[in-house]
Each structure stands twice: as C-alpha cells, then as structure tokens.
Design an enzyme around this catalytic site. Structure first.
Site: not given
Length: 165
Positions: A63-64, A80, A83-84, A115, A118-119
């Site tokens: 995960h980034p 990702s 999501e971000q 870290f 789930a955003v």
C-alpha cells in the site's frame, strides 16, 4: 466457471498488488460460478488471514503512503489514485502535505508498514485525526487495525466491480 487467469487478472489487485491471494483462493476451490461481492470477498479474506505474517506484511507494505511520494510522482495504482482523490488527498496545502509526510515517516519507522485506512467517506481531516490517534497504538493493535482496513478496502473495491447478490 471463470478461468484462473481471468479471475487473477480481474481480482488480483483487490488486495493491493498481491495477486497471490486471488491465485490461492482460486486454486483452493473457493471460487464458484457466482461472482458476487460476498462470494469473492469472503474467500479472499480467508486467504489473507491464513497467509503467513510475513505475507500479510507484504500486502500492507504494498500500500502506498497517503499523500506520499508515489502520489506526488503520479505512480499510484488507479484504485489508490481514485481512493486518495475521493478524500481530497490530491489537493493538500503545503502545510497539510508536510504533516502527512511527517506522520507517514514516523508511522513507518514505528510499525514497519504504511498507515492504511479505507478512505471512502472520509476527508483529509478525518484521516489526519485517525492517523494521529493510531500512531499511539502498540504494534499488535496497529497490525490488526491495518489488516482490518485492508479487508475493508478490498470490500469497497469489489463492491465497485461486482453485483451485491
């Protein structure tokens, strides 16, 4: 029945850059004809939980960092990136970005993995608050929390790909 290569191609990235989970779920006979969220998520989670600690750490480490160097360089996976962006992490002020960078570094140094949260449905302030709270956890607490978050992310990804029932 879906072929193995098709299944792995379609679902191998549900657990961030960890196709071994989809491969094992298929090879162990957990995947049937019906591809719904539950019929794919439950077996994938079972494989993730049965993986060795080192393998689970590999999934976490794939995960980034949130708002990290891969995001700045435009090198996130499509999932990702979306999501971000949904949480506003692609629109941070210089001060906010510096805070995320500082927390990311401290977190990785303490726990040995990035870290993960789930955003979906969260904003940058929610994420920062969770970050600041969770960095005080023990390693065991945070490993369990990060694994649970990875499972939530997988569920959200599958929900966007498959019918519920």
């Amino acid at each position: 029945m879906i072929r193995r290569d098709e299944f792995v191609s379609r679902f191998g990235g549900v657990f961030e850059q960890s196709p071994f989970i989809a491969e094992r779920a298929y090879d162990d006979g957990f995947i049937g004809d019906e591809l719904t969220v539950d019929k794919v998520h439950i077996p994938l989670v079972a494989i993730f939980r049965a993986a060795s600690e080192e393998e689970r750490l590999g999934v976490l480490r794939a995960h980034p960092d949130l708002a990290g160097r891969l995001a700045v360089a435009g090198e996130l996976t499509e999932d990702s990136k979306k999501e971000q962006a949904s949480a506003g992490l692609d629109r941070l002020s210089g001060e906010e970005h510096a805070r995320f960078t500082e927390l990311n570094a401290a977190y990785v140094q303490k726990f040995g993995f990035p870290f993960i949260i789930a955003v979906k449905g969260l904003n940058k302030d929610d994420i920062l608050a969770a970050f600041e709270k969770r960095i005080g956890n023990s390693r065991d607490e945070e490993l369990a929390t990060a694994c649970a978050e990875v499972e939530k992310i997988a569920l959200l990804r599958l929900t966007s790909m498959l019918p519920e029932k």
